[in-house]
Design a protein around this motif. Structure first.
Motif, mmCIF file in Angstrom:
data_model
loop_
_atom_site.group_PDB
_atom_site.id
_atom_site.type_symbol
_atom_site.label_atom_id
_atom_site.label_comp_id
_atom_site.label_asym_id
_atom_site.label_seq_id
_atom_site.Cartn_x
_atom_site.Cartn_y
_atom_site.Cartn_z
ATOM 1 N N ASN A 19 0.830 -1.196 0.000
ATOM 2 C CA ASN A 19 0.000 0.000 0.000
ATOM 3 C C ASN A 19 0.864 1.245 0.000
ATOM 4 O OD1 ASN A 19 -2.120 -1.738 0.305
ATOM 5 N ND2 ASN A 19 -2.391 -1.322 2.485
ATOM 6 N N ALA A 20 0.376 2.313 -0.628
ATOM 7 C CA ALA A 20 1.089 3.579 -0.591
ATOM 8 C C ALA A 20 0.938 4.225 0.780
ATOM 9 C CB ALA A 20 0.577 4.518 -1.675
ATOM 10 N N THR A 21 -0.171 3.962 1.478
ATOM 11 C CA THR A 21 -0.383 4.501 2.809
ATOM 12 C C THR A 21 -0.635 3.347 3.763
ATOM 13 O OG1 THR A 21 -1.365 6.496 1.903
ATOM 14 C CG2 THR A 21 -1.798 6.037 4.209
ATOM 15 N N ARG A 22 0.067 3.350 4.871
ATOM 16 C CA ARG A 22 -0.114 2.321 5.895
ATOM 17 C C ARG A 22 -0.543 3.021 7.177
ATOM 18 N NH1 ARG A 22 2.507 -3.097 4.995
ATOM 19 N NH2 ARG A 22 2.586 -3.036 2.766
ATOM 20 N N THR A 23 -1.339 2.345 7.968
ATOM 21 C CA THR A 23 -1.775 2.886 9.245
ATOM 22 C C THR A 23 -1.451 1.884 10.333
ATOM 23 O OG1 THR A 23 -3.576 4.039 8.180
ATOM 24 C CG2 THR A 23 -3.745 3.757 10.541
ATOM 25 N N ALA A 24 -0.857 2.380 11.411
ATOM 26 C CA ALA A 24 -0.565 1.531 12.568
ATOM 27 C C ALA A 24 -1.437 2.002 13.721
ATOM 28 C CB ALA A 24 0.900 1.638 12.941
ATOM 29 N N THR A 25 -2.036 1.077 14.443
ATOM 30 C CA THR A 25 -2.907 1.422 15.563
ATOM 31 C C THR A 25 -2.426 0.707 16.810
ATOM 32 O OG1 THR A 25 -4.765 1.629 14.064
ATOM 33 C CG2 THR A 25 -5.283 1.410 16.382
ATOM 34 N N SER A 116 1.474 11.054 10.410
ATOM 35 C CA SER A 116 0.444 11.775 11.172
ATOM 36 C C SER A 116 0.055 10.947 12.387
ATOM 37 C CB SER A 116 -0.803 12.002 10.318
ATOM 38 O OG SER A 116 -0.491 12.720 9.156
ATOM 39 N N ILE A 117 -0.115 11.617 13.530
ATOM 40 C CA ILE A 117 -0.518 10.944 14.763
ATOM 41 C C ILE A 117 -1.861 11.522 15.190
ATOM 42 C CG2 ILE A 117 0.085 10.497 17.173
ATOM 43 C CD1 ILE A 117 3.036 11.002 16.289
ATOM 44 N N SER A 118 -2.810 10.638 15.489
ATOM 45 C CA SER A 118 -4.156 11.046 15.899
ATOM 46 C C SER A 118 -4.553 10.298 17.158
ATOM 47 C CB SER A 118 -5.187 10.708 14.816
ATOM 48 O OG SER A 118 -4.781 11.166 13.573
ATOM 49 N N ILE A 119 -5.557 10.842 17.869
ATOM 50 C CA ILE A 119 -6.129 10.139 19.013
ATOM 51 C C ILE A 119 -7.648 10.294 18.951
ATOM 52 C CG2 ILE A 119 -5.836 12.113 20.555
ATOM 53 C CD1 ILE A 119 -5.459 10.047 22.841
ATOM 54 N N ASP A 120 -8.341 9.165 19.111
ATOM 55 C CA ASP A 120 -9.798 9.130 19.156
ATOM 56 C C ASP A 120 -10.220 8.110 20.198
ATOM 57 O OD1 ASP A 120 -10.650 10.986 17.199
ATOM 58 O OD2 ASP A 120 -10.118 9.554 15.619
ATOM 59 N N ASP A 121 -10.953 8.537 21.208
ATOM 60 C CA ASP A 121 -11.517 7.624 22.208
ATOM 61 C C ASP A 121 -10.506 6.609 22.724
ATOM 62 O OD1 ASP A 121 -13.996 8.883 21.900
ATOM 63 O OD2 ASP A 121 -14.506 7.571 20.210
ATOM 64 N N ASP A 122 -9.455 7.066 23.368
ATOM 65 C CA ASP A 122 -8.444 6.212 23.989
ATOM 66 C C ASP A 122 -7.657 5.363 22.991
ATOM 67 O OD1 ASP A 122 -9.185 7.154 26.488
ATOM 68 O OD2 ASP A 122 -10.637 5.541 26.803
ATOM 69 N N GLU A 123 -7.607 5.757 21.742
ATOM 70 C CA GLU A 123 -6.874 5.002 20.730
ATOM 71 C C GLU A 123 -5.979 5.950 19.933
ATOM 72 O OE1 GLU A 123 -8.008 2.783 16.642
ATOM 73 O OE2 GLU A 123 -9.219 2.238 18.371
ATOM 74 N N PHE A 124 -4.690 5.656 19.937
ATOM 75 C CA PHE A 124 -3.743 6.420 19.127
ATOM 76 C C PHE A 124 -3.623 5.755 17.766
ATOM 77 C CE2 PHE A 124 -1.834 9.590 21.796
ATOM 78 C CZ PHE A 124 -2.103 9.150 23.079
ATOM 79 N N THR A 125 -3.499 6.562 16.741
ATOM 80 C CA THR A 125 -3.323 6.052 15.389
ATOM 81 C C THR A 125 -2.176 6.802 14.730
ATOM 82 O OG1 THR A 125 -5.695 5.667 15.216
ATOM 83 C CG2 THR A 125 -4.464 5.665 13.178
ATOM 84 N N VAL A 126 -1.309 6.058 14.074
ATOM 85 C CA VAL A 126 -0.231 6.658 13.300
ATOM 86 C C VAL A 126 -0.466 6.301 11.845
ATOM 87 C CG1 VAL A 126 2.250 6.634 12.831
ATOM 88 C CG2 VAL A 126 1.447 6.544 15.177
ATOM 89 N N SER A 127 -0.550 7.312 11.001
ATOM 90 C CA SER A 127 -0.686 7.091 9.563
ATOM 91 C C SER A 127 0.644 7.429 8.906
ATOM 92 C CB SER A 127 -1.770 7.983 8.970
ATOM 93 O OG SER A 127 -3.017 7.662 9.538
#
Length: 150
Positions: A19-25, A116-127
């Motif tokens: 994938n060109a974009t990967r997301t880690a959670t 990019s780093i995000s947080i939603d409802d006790d969950e961090f996401t790195v894109s």
């Protein structure tokens, strides 16, 4: 790989990225078990390390570990350890450059364009956005996979 690095006496064997974009959670209950997407903690630890950041900054083009040692002013053991950490975080890719005019070389290349780093409802996401693969990269991936199977 860009055209300025192409040499007719060399063939690069580059590992694949699907994938060109990967997301880690990384959820509150624990890190992700998916090998393709590194846990958020691994990415953040890599970015927090000043020596890892120095290596990432230096990787404006594919380079060998020896070149990175010289340009970053770090001992080879440190460079290899940091490169391993960056590979685990999927921020650097390693490949073999097959040379007709001499011994093969292992090169390292930055494998992201944006994080990019995000947080939603006790969950961090790195894109992690990846550079697009061109035809040469796909061919090198093919040969790299063939080499693994033989």
């Amino acid at each position: 790989m860009t055209e300025e690095f192409i040499d007719p006496n060399r063939l690069s064997l580059i590992p694949s990225r699907s994938n060109a974009t990967r997301t880690a959670t990384d959820m509150v209950q624990g890190p992700s078990t998916d090998d393709a997407d590194p846990p958020v903690s691994v990415v953040l630890q890599s970015l927090e390390d000043s020596k890892c950041r120095a290596i990432l900054t230096t990787l404006t083009e594919p380079k060998s570990a020896t070149t990175l040692c010289n340009e970053c002013g770090l001992p080879s053991s440190t460079v290899y350890r940091k490169l391993e950490r960056l590979r685990e975080a999927a921020l650097v890719k390693e490949y073999t450059e097959v040379r007709r005019d001499g011994p093969n070389a292992t090169l390292y290349e930055r494998d992201f364009t944006d994080i990019s780093i995000s947080i939603d409802d006790d969950e961090f996401t790195v894109s992690v956005e990846r550079p697009d693969e061109d035809a040469e990269d796909r061919m090198a991936t093919f040969w790299s996979e063939m080499k693994k199977e033989s």
